[in-house]
Design a protein around this motif. Structure first.
Motif, mmCIF file in Angstrom:
data_model
loop_
_atom_site.group_PDB
_atom_site.id
_atom_site.type_symbol
_atom_site.label_atom_id
_atom_site.label_comp_id
_atom_site.label_asym_id
_atom_site.label_seq_id
_atom_site.Cartn_x
_atom_site.Cartn_y
_atom_site.Cartn_z
ATOM 1 N N GLY A 85 -0.712 7.627 -3.147
ATOM 2 C CA GLY A 85 -0.726 8.198 -4.495
ATOM 3 C C GLY A 85 0.061 9.496 -4.539
ATOM 4 N N ARG B 194 -3.077 3.382 -2.169
ATOM 5 C CA ARG B 194 -3.255 2.467 -3.305
ATOM 6 C C ARG B 194 -2.614 1.130 -2.959
ATOM 7 N N TRP C 116 2.482 2.225 -8.649
ATOM 8 C CA TRP C 116 2.986 2.018 -7.288
ATOM 9 C C TRP C 116 4.477 2.350 -7.204
ATOM 10 N N THR D 4 0.865 -1.176 0.000
ATOM 11 C CA THR D 4 0.000 0.000 0.000
ATOM 12 C C THR D 4 0.898 1.220 0.000
#
Length: 165
Positions: free
Chosen positions: A54, A61, A89, A51
């Motif tokens: 952004g 994300r 990512w 995770t």
């Protein structure tokens, strides 16, 4: 399941496999979230859910990724299945290296280190041993160097960390 994992590794070289896998990523995210990272990529290969934040939106994300262990760190690669562009990512980690990973049901705060030089070469060898198709992805991506990250548990290793690797 080792035989199925070996088959998956062989199929990973085919372009259709990457296209199909990209379509399954949203479902994999849901399964990873529901199992708190215990089941990702159908349990066929070592996987985690990362995770990131952004870089433009500031919104968390989550993405399922293959990883290889390196001491207490996790090594991941921004291959994007061999597409020409970097995955979101990876760009998020470059902008803000703090992230979380869910690995086998355990949530870990990490700091991403972009691997370069001899360290990248060492980690690349670990990655292609686990997923040989990464070599194919480099060719598909036009030979561009694919970013390799070492995800170090927060407070350990790396510059300014509180311990050795």
């Amino acid at each position: 399941m080792p035989a199925l994992g070996n088959l998956t590794r062989r199929l990973g070289h085919h372009r259709w496999f990457g296209a199909a896998a990209r379509l399954l990523v949203p479902a994999d995210r849901v399964v990873g979230r529901l199992t708190r990272g215990r089941v990702v990529a159908l349990g066929l290969i070592p996987s985690l859910v990362i995770t990131t934040t952004g870089r433009r939106s500031g919104v968390p994300r989550s993405n399922p990724l293959l990883y290889v262990p390196d001491g207490d760190a996790y090594v991941v690669i921004g291959s994007n299945w061999g597409q020409q562009h970097q995955p979101g990512w990876a760009m998020n980690l470059l902008a803000r290296p703090e992230a979380e990973v869910d690995v086998r049901g355990r949530r870990v705060a990490v700091r991403a280190e972009l691997a370069t030089g001899a360290e990248r070469d060492r980690l690349w060898t670990l990655l292609i041993t686990e997923w040989p198709a990464y070599r194919t992805y480099v060719k598909r991506a036009g030979g561009r160097e694919i970013r390799v990250f070492r995800l170090v548990p927060a407070g350990r290793g790396g510059p300014g960390g509180a311990g050795d690797r």
